[in-house]
Design a protein around this motif. Sequence first.
Motif, PDB file in Angstrom:
ATOM      1  N   PRO A   1       0.715  -1.598  -0.005  1.00  0.00           N
ATOM      2  CA  PRO A   1      -0.264   0.051   0.048  1.00  0.00           C
ATOM      3  C   PRO A   1       0.604   0.941  -0.319  1.00  0.00           C
ATOM      4  O   PRO A   1       2.151   1.028   0.937  1.00  0.00           O
ATOM      5  CB  PRO A   1      -1.181  -0.004   0.963  1.00  0.00           C
ATOM      6  N   ASP A   2       0.044   2.458  -0.460  1.00  0.00           N
ATOM      7  CA  ASP A   2       1.000   3.716  -0.338  1.00  0.00           C
ATOM      8  C   ASP A   2       1.045   4.482   0.459  1.00  0.00           C
ATOM      9  O   ASP A   2       1.602   5.667   0.560  1.00  0.00           O
ATOM     10  CB  ASP A   2       0.775   4.526  -1.977  1.00  0.00           C
ATOM     11  N   LEU A   3       0.099   3.887   1.442  1.00  0.00           N
ATOM     12  CA  LEU A   3      -0.178   4.270   2.651  1.00  0.00           C
ATOM     13  C   LEU A   3       1.452   5.364   3.265  1.00  0.00           C
ATOM     14  O   LEU A   3       2.075   3.793   2.998  1.00  0.00           O
ATOM     15  CB  LEU A   3      -1.260   4.598   3.866  1.00  0.00           C
ATOM     16  N   ALA A   4       1.733   5.698   4.120  1.00  0.00           N
ATOM     17  CA  ALA A   4       3.196   5.571   4.923  1.00  0.00           C
ATOM     18  C   ALA A   4       2.823   5.274   6.185  1.00  0.00           C
ATOM     19  O   ALA A   4       3.176   5.689   7.230  1.00  0.00           O
ATOM     20  CB  ALA A   4       3.208   7.686   4.808  1.00  0.00           C
ATOM     21  N   HIS A   5       2.550   4.052   6.036  1.00  0.00           N
ATOM     22  CA  HIS A   5       2.470   3.075   7.379  1.00  0.00           C
ATOM     23  C   HIS A   5       4.267   2.102   7.579  1.00  0.00           C
ATOM     24  O   HIS A   5       4.635   2.395   6.848  1.00  0.00           O
ATOM     25  CB  HIS A   5       1.644   2.117   7.675  1.00  0.00           C
ATOM     26  N   GLY A   6       4.869   3.072   8.957  1.00  0.00           N
ATOM     27  CA  GLY A   6       6.022   2.852   9.273  1.00  0.00           C
ATOM     28  C   GLY A   6       6.335   0.667   9.013  1.00  0.00           C
ATOM     29  O   GLY A   6       8.029   0.619   7.858  1.00  0.00           O
ATOM     30  N   GLY A   7       5.846   0.211   8.784  1.00  0.00           N
ATOM     31  CA  GLY A   7       5.874  -0.927   7.909  1.00  0.00           C
ATOM     32  C   GLY A   7       5.842  -1.808   7.182  1.00  0.00           C
ATOM     33  O   GLY A   7       6.690  -2.149   6.549  1.00  0.00           O
ATOM     34  N   ASP A   8       5.211  -0.875   5.913  1.00  0.00           N
ATOM     35  CA  ASP A   8       5.543  -0.862   4.905  1.00  0.00           C
ATOM     36  C   ASP A   8       6.769  -0.246   4.113  1.00  0.00           C
ATOM     37  O   ASP A   8       6.942  -0.606   3.619  1.00  0.00           O
ATOM     38  CB  ASP A   8       4.138  -0.226   4.175  1.00  0.00           C
ATOM     39  N   ALA A   9       6.929   0.679   5.325  1.00  0.00           N
ATOM     40  CA  ALA A   9       7.700   1.737   4.483  1.00  0.00           C
ATOM     41  C   ALA A   9       9.578   0.708   4.639  1.00  0.00           C
ATOM     42  O   ALA A   9      10.279   0.934   3.630  1.00  0.00           O
ATOM     43  CB  ALA A   9       8.615   3.066   5.056  1.00  0.00           C
ATOM     44  N   VAL A  10       9.814  -0.215   5.925  1.00  0.00           N
ATOM     45  CA  VAL A  10      10.880  -0.640   5.854  1.00  0.00           C
ATOM     46  C   VAL A  10      10.760  -2.010   5.318  1.00  0.00           C
ATOM     47  O   VAL A  10      11.869  -2.692   5.614  1.00  0.00           O
ATOM     48  CB  VAL A  10      10.866  -1.455   7.491  1.00  0.00           C
ATOM     49  N   SER A  11       9.541  -2.607   4.537  1.00  0.00           N
ATOM     50  CA  SER A  11       9.515  -3.761   4.122  1.00  0.00           C
ATOM     51  C   SER A  11      10.749  -2.955   3.227  1.00  0.00           C
ATOM     52  O   SER A  11      11.178  -4.035   2.518  1.00  0.00           O
ATOM     53  CB  SER A  11       8.181  -4.258   3.906  1.00  0.00           C
ATOM     54  N   ALA A  12      10.002  -1.930   2.521  1.00  0.00           N
ATOM     55  CA  ALA A  12      10.333  -1.550   0.891  1.00  0.00           C
ATOM     56  C   ALA A  12      11.977  -1.858   1.246  1.00  0.00           C
ATOM     57  O   ALA A  12      12.694  -2.052   0.526  1.00  0.00           O
ATOM     58  CB  ALA A  12       9.518  -0.159   0.499  1.00  0.00           C
ATOM     59  N   MET A  13      11.810  -1.352   2.372  1.00  0.00           N
ATOM     60  CA  MET A  13      13.982  -1.008   2.792  1.00  0.00           C
ATOM     61  C   MET A  13      14.697  -2.376   3.124  1.00  0.00           C
ATOM     62  O   MET A  13      15.373  -1.881   2.219  1.00  0.00           O
ATOM     63  CB  MET A  13      14.006  -0.526   3.641  1.00  0.00           C
ATOM     64  N   GLY A  14      14.035  -2.907   3.285  1.00  0.00           N
ATOM     65  CA  GLY A  14      14.684  -5.043   3.155  1.00  0.00           C
ATOM     66  C   GLY A  14      14.262  -5.227   2.178  1.00  0.00           C
ATOM     67  O   GLY A  14      15.517  -5.787   1.643  1.00  0.00           O
ATOM     68  N   PHE A  15      13.435  -4.961   1.234  1.00  0.00           N
ATOM     69  CA  PHE A  15      12.768  -5.960   0.139  1.00  0.00           C
ATOM     70  C   PHE A  15      14.847  -5.202  -0.698  1.00  0.00           C
ATOM     71  O   PHE A  15      14.957  -5.948  -1.707  1.00  0.00           O
ATOM     72  CB  PHE A  15      12.029  -5.178  -0.659  1.00  0.00           C
ATOM     73  N   ARG A  16      15.053  -3.802  -0.821  1.00  0.00           N
ATOM     74  CA  ARG A  16      15.921  -3.466  -1.654  1.00  0.00           C
ATOM     75  C   ARG A  16      17.365  -3.819  -1.333  1.00  0.00           C
ATOM     76  O   ARG A  16      18.568  -4.551  -1.934  1.00  0.00           O
ATOM     77  CB  ARG A  16      15.682  -1.796  -2.620  1.00  0.00           C
ATOM     78  N   GLU A  17      17.452  -4.038   0.013  1.00  0.00           N
ATOM     79  CA  GLU A  17      18.643  -4.331   0.674  1.00  0.00           C
ATOM     80  C   GLU A  17      19.224  -5.816  -0.107  1.00  0.00           C
ATOM     81  O   GLU A  17      20.444  -6.035   0.449  1.00  0.00           O
ATOM     82  CB  GLU A  17      18.079  -4.537   2.103  1.00  0.00           C
ATOM     83  N   ALA A  18      18.156  -6.461  -0.397  1.00  0.00           N
ATOM     84  CA  ALA A  18      18.618  -7.945  -0.825  1.00  0.00           C
ATOM     85  C   ALA A  18      18.983  -7.845  -2.006  1.00  0.00           C
ATOM     86  O   ALA A  18      19.288  -8.759  -2.009  1.00  0.00           O
ATOM     87  CB  ALA A  18      16.901  -8.747  -0.584  1.00  0.00           C
ATOM     88  N   PHE A  19      19.316  -6.696  -2.773  1.00  0.00           N
ATOM     89  CA  PHE A  19      19.053  -6.641  -3.786  1.00  0.00           C
ATOM     90  C   PHE A  19      20.950  -6.023  -3.935  1.00  0.00           C
ATOM     91  O   PHE A  19      21.677  -6.009  -5.385  1.00  0.00           O
ATOM     92  CB  PHE A  19      18.141  -5.916  -5.403  1.00  0.00           C
ATOM     93  N   ALA A  20      21.094  -6.000  -3.472  1.00  0.00           N
ATOM     94  CA  ALA A  20      22.943  -5.053  -3.001  1.00  0.00           C
ATOM     95  C   ALA A  20      23.863  -5.619  -3.258  1.00  0.00           C
ATOM     96  O   ALA A  20      24.738  -5.590  -4.234  1.00  0.00           O
ATOM     97  CB  ALA A  20      22.844  -4.805  -1.503  1.00  0.00           C
ATOM     98  N   THR A  21      23.802  -6.933  -3.442  1.00  0.00           N
ATOM     99  CA  THR A  21      25.004  -7.906  -4.496  1.00  0.00           C
ATOM    100  C   THR A  21      24.667  -8.282  -5.521  1.00  0.00           C
ATOM    101  O   THR A  21      25.289  -9.608  -6.259  1.00  0.00           O
ATOM    102  CB  THR A  21      26.235  -8.237  -2.675  1.00  0.00           C
ATOM    103  N   SER A  22      23.536  -8.765  -6.389  1.00  0.00           N
ATOM    104  CA  SER A  22      23.067  -9.332  -6.841  1.00  0.00           C
ATOM    105  C   SER A  22      22.553  -8.459  -8.293  1.00  0.00           C
ATOM    106  O   SER A  22      22.321  -7.104  -8.310  1.00  0.00           O
ATOM    107  CB  SER A  22      21.804  -9.944  -6.014  1.00  0.00           C
ATOM    108  N   ASP A  23      22.776  -8.983  -8.881  1.00  0.00           N
ATOM    109  CA  ASP A  23      22.713  -8.569 -10.625  1.00  0.00           C
ATOM    110  C   ASP A  23      21.073  -8.355 -10.669  1.00  0.00           C
ATOM    111  O   ASP A  23      19.989  -8.040 -11.961  1.00  0.00           O
ATOM    112  CB  ASP A  23      22.768  -9.103 -11.343  1.00  0.00           C
ATOM    113  N   ALA A  24      20.052 -10.017  -9.612  1.00  0.00           N
ATOM    114  CA  ALA A  24      18.795  -9.391  -9.944  1.00  0.00           C
ATOM    115  C   ALA A  24      17.854  -8.073 -10.084  1.00  0.00           C
ATOM    116  O   ALA A  24      18.618  -6.814  -9.168  1.00  0.00           O
ATOM    117  CB  ALA A  24      17.790 -10.015  -9.027  1.00  0.00           C
ATOM    118  N   GLN A  25      17.188  -7.966 -10.107  1.00  0.00           N
ATOM    119  CA  GLN A  25      16.156  -5.977 -10.958  1.00  0.00           C
ATOM    120  C   GLN A  25      14.911  -6.012  -9.672  1.00  0.00           C
ATOM    121  O   GLN A  25      14.167  -6.784 -10.336  1.00  0.00           O
ATOM    122  CB  GLN A  25      15.696  -5.760 -12.026  1.00  0.00           C
ATOM    123  N   PRO A  26      15.240  -5.305  -9.100  1.00  0.00           N
ATOM    124  CA  PRO A  26      14.414  -5.065  -7.580  1.00  0.00           C
ATOM    125  C   PRO A  26      12.884  -3.483  -8.391  1.00  0.00           C
ATOM    126  O   PRO A  26      13.290  -3.193  -8.849  1.00  0.00           O
ATOM    127  CB  PRO A  26      14.368  -4.531  -6.339  1.00  0.00           C
TER     128      PRO A  26
END
Length: 354
Positions: A212-237
């Motif tokens: 959801p595009d609402l500014a709930h803290g749990g969703d914000a950190v979800s996106a943060m953790g999701f992007r962190e998984a791609f830091a050392t990968s050639d996969a596209q988030p």
Amino acid sequence: MHAVPPRPSLITHSADFLREALRSGEWEGALPSERTLCTRMRISRPTLRAVLTQLESEGVIGAVVNKRRQILAVSQAGGRPATSRMIALLTPVPQQAMPPFVLFWMDALRELLAEAGYPMEVHVSPHCFSTKPAGGLKKLTQRVPAAAWVMFRSTPVMQRWFSEQKLPAIVAGSCAEDVELPSVDLDYRATCRHAATMLMQKGHRRIALLLPDLAHGGDAVSAMGFREAFATSDAQPCVLPHHETAEQVIESLNEALKRKPAPTAFVVARSIHTLTVVTHLLRLGHKLPRDFAVVSRDDDAFLDHVVPKVTRYSADAAKFAKRLARLVLELAQTGHTSTKPVRLMPDLHRGETV
């Protein structure tokens, strides 16, 4: 499910009326009979008894003597009873619109607090969750004498307001980065990082997160953790925000499927939206997980009845309630508690969609 007290807004309004009558000296020594009070306040006897129970828990009135409730104390200047034991839970949506997991931990929290002598009221106040909630929050907190506030689905501006006002408050969820309030939440950051990593290990290189595009803290950190998984990968988030309706979820999903190249795996933040994603993909003729993989960040009982069985992360609602109750009681009893975030890691339930 335990019964929820009827019409909490009427109970709160009636309690405010009775406190004001006591402050003005309308009665001295003892309250009149229940019949007289019901007639005076124009409420039913069950509602009156809920009001009397609340005022007794606050120390405003005492036990029945000679068939009359004794008046013990009136509110301090400013309208807040000195011995309030009531816990107020603030939410933007009524309980019938909450997901099962939330209903379970909320019911368990109510029971745990009641066992400790702290009744809990649920206040549904959508206007307090607007972009400018200060006026609504000020009126509500002045009207409701709470020993502590519990905020569900709170926004950063709400959290900042409670912090600035130094009111006793706990976030059932995650705080904004610049807010230091006690909070209890699932570890969505680690969960989404784990989900993305698992999908990459399965060979997926284009992975989308729907939230959801609402500014709930749990969703914000979800996106943060999701992007962190791609830091050392050639996969596209890819993060796909949407409003919380089935139509909006389908629209975001269709837009993603039109991309060249399109995602081959989806991590979905809400369990109810996972149901929409799975059924829409099946409606389009796709096979899971042959064509697309789907992982649900959240879990609810209805996912047990979805075919194919959905891979998802599951948390213990009773454990969540216990950790939250511990902080609430400490805050209500001492006026302070640790602001270090409490994060609970859900368990992965492997299904047939990955």
